[in-house]
Scaffold this motif. Structure first.
Motif, PDB file in Angstrom:
ATOM      1  N   LEU A   1       0.831  -1.205   0.000  1.00 20.34           N
ATOM      2  CA  LEU A   1       0.000   0.000   0.000  1.00 20.34           C
ATOM      3  C   LEU A   1       0.866   1.256   0.000  1.00 20.34           C
ATOM      4  O   LEU A   1       0.601   2.226   0.724  1.00 20.34           O
ATOM      5  N   ASN A   2       1.894   1.246  -0.830  1.00 19.51           N
ATOM      6  CA  ASN A   2       2.859   2.344  -0.872  1.00 19.51           C
ATOM      7  C   ASN A   2       2.203   3.694  -1.163  1.00 19.51           C
ATOM      8  O   ASN A   2       2.628   4.734  -0.652  1.00 19.51           O
ATOM      9  N   ASP A   3       1.156   3.685  -1.981  1.00 21.03           N
ATOM     10  CA  ASP A   3       0.515   4.949  -2.385  1.00 21.03           C
ATOM     11  C   ASP A   3      -0.168   5.661  -1.223  1.00 21.03           C
ATOM     12  O   ASP A   3      -0.495   6.856  -1.332  1.00 21.03           O
ATOM     13  N   LEU A   4      -0.383   4.947  -0.120  1.00 24.32           N
ATOM     14  CA  LEU A   4      -1.067   5.555   1.021  1.00 24.32           C
ATOM     15  C   LEU A   4      -0.111   6.222   2.006  1.00 24.32           C
ATOM     16  O   LEU A   4      -0.550   6.910   2.927  1.00 24.32           O
ATOM     17  N   VAL A   5       1.188   6.007   1.806  1.00 28.23           N
ATOM     18  CA  VAL A   5       2.162   6.529   2.773  1.00 28.23           C
ATOM     19  C   VAL A   5       2.038   8.036   2.920  1.00 28.23           C
ATOM     20  O   VAL A   5       2.004   8.568   4.042  1.00 28.23           O
ATOM     21  N   GLY A   6       1.954   8.747   1.811  1.00 24.33           N
ATOM     22  CA  GLY A   6       1.854  10.209   1.862  1.00 24.33           C
ATOM     23  C   GLY A   6       0.603  10.673   2.586  1.00 24.33           C
ATOM     24  O   GLY A   6       0.650  11.605   3.407  1.00 24.33           O
TER      25      GLY A   6
END
Length: 461
Positions: free
Chosen positions: A331-336
């Protein structure tokens, strides 16, 4: 909790290293010898001591199968021995003849890495006994080495304090100053965290050094996203240089920020430590010329550890910990989004379907559903721990207490029926890592079964 059950005092000089196979213990020393002992009664085997090195022996290690033992020495050689017979199979000379300080087998036993005082590192082919590839670091002696569980990369540590990461083609991926006064040892946890959908893998790496610290790193590597090494935390508890560190074979024992137990039997510096692969034993070697064998209570240590983990790895997660966890779930896109909203461990566990959509503005229904499933897995784990059942006793597939635990070739333990069903449906993949299983053989984990039975007798009367 931990009991000293045997002391070996056969070496005539400092003990530099000790290593376990499933049936044997190997030790090596400044006295130029390697010694072999049976784990059944700690009696020294007839071929022991093994005498071929002409100077101090710095390191020894078994191949994953336990059939081959490697040792390396100031004499500039790395020797391969037949573990059962003690016969020397090959003598491999380091290029330049520099003293060899460390040696390690790859997880599939195909290669042996050796690191030397001149900064050279060599990958030897263990079938042909020929040099496969070699490299070097700019400064310092190589004194530490560890392969990742998958074998696609390995790490070396130098006396100058640098951690250097190499891929399986001997390309330097990364180098970083890790310990100011020099590294003394490093070790990978055997338990990778993997996202089966995107193939993203994370490993935990421990390093220790002359700066009295143990540091935990998170290592990730994919052919698409490349390599990344991140500092995670520093473990305290030592007031002098830390000369050795090792994860237990389940990858959990070092993975705590709390000191579980302090062993104080040795009278001089402890230079080495090693966990046995299939029994609750720990060996420590020292400059007092002895090796101590310790037996630890699996149930007590696991329960104490998991209670600490319940706190450390959930409510007390930092925002950075949450970011690492998100990446591990693909879920890398949720880090920000999570960083902007300052989501730490406590906030993570309180997220709901509504808050994901309304507060965090996550539009994708699929992403919200996946995230909620992952959060529910965390909550389930917390519930199982708070119920008093050590997580090591719970099957990773069924999330239920195991009755007939077996060890698969990925190193994890599962309920036999559950993993058999998994293999029949998923073919040759690991339920934990999603990587191909080297073998479909399932080995009964009798030690774990005994520990579970003891726990049941104590807690379910």
């Amino acid at each position: 909790m931990v009991e000293l059950i045997h002391t070996i005092a056969d070496h005539s000089d400092d003990v530099n290293c000790c290593a376990f196979s499933s049936t044997l213990l190997a030790t090596c020393s400044l006295d130029k010898t390697v010694r072999l002992y049976s784990l059944s009664d700690f009696a020294e085997l007839p071929p022991s001591p093994l005498k071929l090195h002409t100077y101090a022996v710095h390191c020894c290690c078994f191949s994953p199968s336990g059939h081959v033992l490697a040792s390396c020495s100031t004499d500039g050689t790395t020797v391969l021995w037949s573990a059962p017979s003690g016969q020397a199979l090959a003598v491999m000379e380091q290029p330049g003849g520099s003293p060899v300080r460390v040696c390690r087998f790859s997880p599939d036993s195909t290669y042996l890495a050796s690191g030397a005082a001149d900064g050279s590192v060599v990958l030897w082919n263990t079938q042909s006994y020929k040099l496969h590839r070699c490299g070097s670091v700019k400064d310092g002696s190589l004194v530490a080495c560890a392969f990742s569980p998958s074998g696609n990369l390995f790490v070396t540590g130098s006396s100058c304090g640098d951690l250097t990461v190499w891929d399986d083609k001997m390309r330097c991926l990364h180098s970083e100053k890790a310990h100011d006064l020099g590294i003394t040892c490093c070790d990978f946890s055997s338990q990778p965290v993997s996202d089966g959908e995107q193939g993203l893998q994370f490993y935990r790496l421990a390093s220790c050094g002359q700066d009295c610290q143990i540091k935990i790193w998170v290592v990730s590597f994919t052919h698409v996203l490349g390599f990344e090494l991140k500092y995670k935390s520093t473990l305290g508890g030592h007031s002098a240089p830390v000369l050795a560190c090792a994860f237990s074979c389940d990858g959990q024992m070092l993975n705590t920020h709390n000191v579980l137990h302090v062993l104080t039997q040795h009278t001089r510096y402890v230079t080495t430590c090693a966990f046995a692969p299939s029994t609750p034993l720990l060996a420590t070697g020292s400059m007092d010329k002895t090796v101590n064998i310790w037996q630890f209570d699996l149930e007590t240590l696991c329960q104490g550890y998991m209670e600490d983990q319940l706190k450390q790895f959930t409510e007390d997660w930092s925002e950075e910990d949450v970011s690492v966890w998100l990446c591990a779930q693909g879920l890398n896109d949720l880090v920000g989004i999570f960083k902007i909203n300052n989501i730490d461990g406590k906030e993570l566990l309180n997220l709901t379907k509504e808050s994901l959509a309304d507060d965090l503005k996550i539009e994708s229904l699929g992403v919200r559903s996946k995230l909620l499933r992952k959060i529910e897995e965390l909550r389930t784990k917390m519930n199982s721990l708070s119920s008093g059942i050590p997580d090591e006793f719970i099957c990773p597939i069924t999330r239920e207490l195991m009755k007939n635990p077996v060890i698969a070739s990925d190193g994890y333990s599962y309920e036999k029926e559950a993993v058999e069903n998994w293999i029949s449906k998923k073919k040759r993949t690991s339920p934990m890592t999603n990587l191909a299983l080297p073998s479909l053989v399932l080995t009964p984990n009798r030690t774990l079964k005994m520990a579970i039975n003891r726990w049941l007798e104590t807690h379910q009367k």
